[in-house]
Write a protein that holds these residues in place. Structure first.
Motif, short mmCIF file in Angstrom:
data_model
loop_
_atom_site.label_atom_id
_atom_site.label_comp_id
_atom_site.label_asym_id
_atom_site.label_seq_id
_atom_site.Cartn_x
_atom_site.Cartn_y
_atom_site.Cartn_z
N TYR A 83 113.70 55.91 74.42
CA TYR A 83 113.41 54.97 75.51
C TYR A 83 112.27 55.52 76.38
O TYR A 83 111.30 54.81 76.69
N GLY A 85 110.01 57.78 75.57
CA GLY A 85 108.78 57.82 74.78
C GLY A 85 108.12 56.45 74.70
O GLY A 85 106.90 56.32 74.83
N THR A 86 108.95 55.42 74.51
CA THR A 86 108.40 54.06 74.40
C THR A 86 107.78 53.60 75.71
O THR A 86 106.70 53.01 75.73
N ARG A 87 108.48 53.90 76.82
CA ARG A 87 107.92 53.54 78.15
C ARG A 87 106.56 54.17 78.34
O ARG A 87 105.61 53.55 78.80
N ALA A 89 104.52 55.23 75.98
CA ALA A 89 103.55 54.67 75.02
C ALA A 89 102.93 53.39 75.57
O ALA A 89 101.73 53.14 75.38
N PHE B 28 111.90 61.21 71.30
CA PHE B 28 110.76 61.06 72.22
C PHE B 28 109.47 60.82 71.44
O PHE B 28 108.69 59.91 71.76
N GLY B 31 109.44 57.41 69.85
CA GLY B 31 109.18 56.36 70.82
C GLY B 31 107.73 56.34 71.26
O GLY B 31 107.10 55.29 71.37
#
Lengths: 125, 141
Positions: A83, A85-87, A89, B28, B31
């Motif tokens: 979550y 990491g996606t934010r 990105a 991480f 993502g």
């Protein structure tokens, strides 16, 4: 061009099923050959990986030793991190995302190449 | 108590922390980059499985089992990451639909081929390709 895309996807999915690696190649193909935006290519790769690994997972579950508890712990730890990491990105400028991805590929490939040599050296000893 | 059981209890906490760190790192990276979590898992799990002689073994996995365990971890994490990408509008299901069948078929064939091929040379070639591609990506403006 669609035919080439489909053949490329099939070959990379086969590599993914063998566990050699995959996502890097799909993202590279989309960004370098097709000119797709980095974030969109990454999203495409996630879909690709879900289907390719889902089908090979059926074979692996029948033939391999899966450490159920260890796998479960890593999944639970990985979900909130995914979550975050996606934010991140989504917030990053595309050029920075591409550069990060490039550095990651270089690091992973060097580690894989040098790790293989180290294992061979240990076997000889 | 058998030696293996006492060993696993003595290492329970470090193993738990190790697994949490590994899962967090893989999640991480997956993502952030949409890929790569599996590579990290395979590299680190393979190292922890390889030190048999030194007595540092955590998970007695063969190389081919390492791939399968990494896939088992990354599949649900990728599904979750994909939902997040979808929420951010970076997931085009319609554009992906022609690639659904080749992805499924390639995955099955790869799973079967894993037992039948010598992977070391193929893996080295793949690593070289990734290295060159990484340099190209960084240089590209």
């Amino acid at each position: 061009m669609l035919g080439v895309d489909i053949v490329a996807t099939f070959i990379v999915a086969t590599l993914a099923g063998m566990g050699i690696g995959s996502g890097g190649l799909i993202v590279l193909y989309l960004t370098l050959v097709r000119g797709t935006e980095q974030l969109t290519a990454q999203g495409f790769n996630l879909l690709f990986f879900m289907f390719a690994s889902c089908s090979s997972m059926i074979i692996h579950l029948l033939r391999r030793h899966i450490f159920g508890l260890a796998v479960l712990i890593m999944i639970v730890a990985g979900l909130p991190a995914a979550y975050l990491g996606t934010r991140l990105a989504v917030l990053l400028p595309p050029s920075l995302g591409r550069a990060l991805f490039g550095f990651f590929l270089i690091g992973a490939s060097l580690s894989s190449l040098l790790g293989g040599k180290e294992r061979k050296r240990r076997k000889k000893l | 108590m058998p030696p293996s059981a006492s060993l696993s209890r003595r290492h329970a906490l470090p193993d738990l922390l190790f697994l949490i760190t590994l899962g967090f790192l893989a999640g991480f990276i997956n993502g952030l980059l949409g890929t790569g979590g599996g590579i990290v898992l395979v590299l680190l799990l393979a190292r922890c499985s390889a030190k048999r002689g030194a007595g540092h073994i955590r998970f007695p996995l063969e190389n081919r089992d390492v791939y399968a365990n990494a896939l088992a971890v990354m599949l649900p994490i990728s599904v979750f990451s994909a939902t997040q990408y979808a929420a951010a509008g970076a997931l085009d299901l319609t554009a992906f639909s022609p690639f659904l069948l080749p992805s499924l078929a390639g995955g099955i064939i790869g799973g079967i081929l894993l037992d039948r091929l010598r992977l070391s040379r193929l893996k080295a070639l793949f690593s070289l390709l990734l290295f060159v591609s990484g340099v190209l990506l960084i240089l590209r403006r």
